[in-house]
Write an enzyme that holds these catalytic residues in place. Structure first.
Site, PDB file in Angstrom:
ATOM      1  N   GLN A 164       0.825  -1.203   0.000  1.00 34.49           N
ATOM      2  CA  GLN A 164       0.000   0.000   0.000  1.00 34.49           C
ATOM      3  C   GLN A 164       0.862   1.257   0.000  1.00 34.49           C
ATOM      4  OE1 GLN A 164      -3.125   0.396  -0.478  1.00 34.49           O
ATOM      5  NE2 GLN A 164      -3.354   2.558   0.081  1.00 34.49           N
ATOM      6  N   GLU A 165       2.005   1.171   0.679  1.00 36.15           N
ATOM      7  CA  GLU A 165       2.891   2.327   0.782  1.00 36.15           C
ATOM      8  C   GLU A 165       3.712   2.547  -0.498  1.00 36.15           C
ATOM      9  OE1 GLU A 165       3.227   4.591   3.026  1.00 36.15           O
ATOM     10  OE2 GLU A 165       2.064   3.813   4.704  1.00 36.15           O
ATOM     11  N   SER A 166       4.303   1.472  -1.027  1.00 32.88           N
ATOM     12  CA  SER A 166       5.303   1.657  -2.093  1.00 32.88           C
ATOM     13  C   SER A 166       5.163   0.713  -3.280  1.00 32.88           C
ATOM     14  CB  SER A 166       6.693   1.442  -1.496  1.00 32.88           C
ATOM     15  OG  SER A 166       6.855   0.079  -1.116  1.00 32.88           O
TER      16      SER A 166
END
Length: 483
Positions: A321-323
């Site tokens: 989700q972040e990267s």
């Protein structure tokens, strides 16, 4: 002498019968009859609730943390209210589940069963616990073409398969009787979930499924699409044995309490809320990157999971989700790396190089662990992790604000299903101007948490399938060696 002896014996027996009859009458109480032991009493006496559960994502399955599924958790909560253990017999199709109805020792059959008129003639249903609609589900690739059906008449010429003894079979048969030309095959070999997978792989054009089953499976089979609803609103209910009035009454009372206390809302939220955020493109890309990117970093996630006591699939989901599992990812705000850490946070966590995937994953996991510890004590169970993830995304101060606002609005500040209602209000001036930490894009942490749990559930399923395949391979190898 004999005459007096006969008279004496006669008088003795006569008086005995009189005294017995008088005593029986004197001790008889009209309202106190010997009753047959009820099924509910038997359950409590044996200390187990014996249930048949359909082994499927919408009902019951063994996940990485043990038994899971909406209907499993609902029945487990009911068993706990009785002070008994839940004893499960797994069935693999609706047909197989229905074959257990009426068998000795079975207290309840749960298989995501709708209360159709035909079934109500055959079975004794307990309380309804979920409302669904039957839907026609087809391959997504047919969208935009003349083949994709929009109503019943469009089903002509399509290859449709439904399960035997399902409500879908009843529905299609009824339409055929009404004169519609539908080419439908019936199978006892495949479950509804397996038929959805066949639709996703375009082995068949369409099948029918209840709306809850479609919702659960959409993340696993992103190439399926809902064409149209083919029924009105229908109720899901459990099948109980005949003459189980006491059990049925007890279940109605308990279920009403379960709903009134908000527990049903939280359970539905846990299993179905992510559907609101389903994104076809992102989900397809996620599956591709599970194969192309995740293997390079999987060991880092597993090592951090062991070290900090957080499921590795959740850590991997957070990182995606972040990267998108890109170790060189960078946002316009300056956060970088697999876990998208700020320079300041990285320094506090001892991360020297944010672009080093191992350091980033360890640092991000340590940061999440700290967030979990900071969650207020009133938050329990899985909600602690959801609160921590929301804080990871938007900051702990805004979560505190949202909890204060929830309390003011008469909601439960300690449960995620209520907090996620309040969080989006942090972007409205009439609310945030009274809060300590002010404005926040509160809808973002809600989407963030739901997306992570969506990715995690996909990973959990893929891991489970991989482990089962490896076990089957070992069994085959052992069998070959023995031969």
């Amino acid at each position: 002498m004999n005459k007096f002896l006969h008279i004496g014996v006669y008088l003795f027996f006569a008086s005995s019968f009189f005294l017995f009859g008088w005593f029986s009458h004197a001790t008889y109480e009209p309202g106190k009859r010997i009753e047959k032991k009820s099924i509910l009493d038997t359950i409590k006496e044996r200390k187990t609730l014996n249930v048949v559960l359909l082994n499927a994502p919408s009902t019951y399955y063994i996940g990485p943390d043990g038994p899971s599924g909406f209907e499993y958790e609902l029945l487990d909560a009911y068993a706990k209210s009785l002070g008994v253990e839940l004893n499960i017999t797994a069935a693999h199709t609706v047909k197989e589940a229905l074959e257990y109805v009426g068998k000795e020792g079975i207290d309840l059959v749960s298989a995501s069963l709708t209360k159709t008129p035909h079934r109500e003639e055959l079975y004794n249903f307990g309380p309804s616990y979920f409302e669904v609609q039957e839907q026609v589900i087809c391959h997504r690739g047919m969208l935009g073409s003349s083949k994709f059906p929009r109503d019943v008449e469009d089903l002509e010429g399509l290859e449709i398969v439904v399960g035997e003894n399902t409500s879908y079979y009843e529905t299609v048969n009824s339409l055929i009787d009404d004169g519609f030309d539908i080419n439908v095959s019936v199978t006892s070999e495949y479950s509804t979930e397996e038929l959805l997978e066949m639709v996703s792989n375009h082995q068949i054009d369409c099948t029918l499924a209840d709306s809850n089953i479609y919702s659960i499976n959409l993340k696993y089979f992103p190439d399926i699409a809902m064409a149209f609803a083919i029924s009105g609103r229908e109720q899901l209910a459990w099948i109980l044995p005949p003459n189980s009035t006491k059990l049925e009454t007890n279940m109605y009372t308990w279920l009403n309490s379960f709903v009134q206390t908000g527990k049903m809302t939280r359970l539905k939220d846990h299993y179905y809320s992510y559907v609101l955020f389903f994104d076809y493109y992102n989900t397809k890309m996620f599956y591709k990157r599970v194969d192309s990117r995740l293997p390079r970093y999987e060991s880092y996630f597993k090592n951090s999971a062991t070290r900090f006591g957080i499921p590795w699939t959740l850590l991997a989901a957070v990182s995606y989700q972040e990267s998108h599992w890109n170790p060189k990812a960078k946002s316009f705000t300056g956060v970088r790396g697999m876990m998208m850490l700020t320079r300041h946070t990285a320094r506090l966590l001892g991360v020297k190089n944010r672009l080093d995937p191992r350091q980033s994953i360890v640092g991000g996991t340590r940061h999440l662990k700290q967030m979990i510890k900071n969650v207020p004590e009133g938050v329990e169970g899985e909600d602690r992790l959801k609160f921590a993830l929301a804080a990871y995304n938007v900051g702990g101060g805004h979560i505190q604000d949202a909890m204060s606002l929830a309390k003011k609005l008469g909601l439960n500040q300690y449960v995620w299903s209520d907090l996620k209602i309040v969080l989006p209000l942090l972007s409205q001036k009439k609310y945030y101007k009274t809060l300590k930490f002010g404005y926040a894009r509160g809808s973002e942490p809600v989407k963030y948490v739901e997306a992570i749990y969506n990715y995690k559930s996909i990973l959990d399923k893929l891991v489970d399938e991989k482990e089962k395949a490896e076990e089957e391979k070992k069994l085959d190898e052992n069998t070959t060696h023995q031969l």
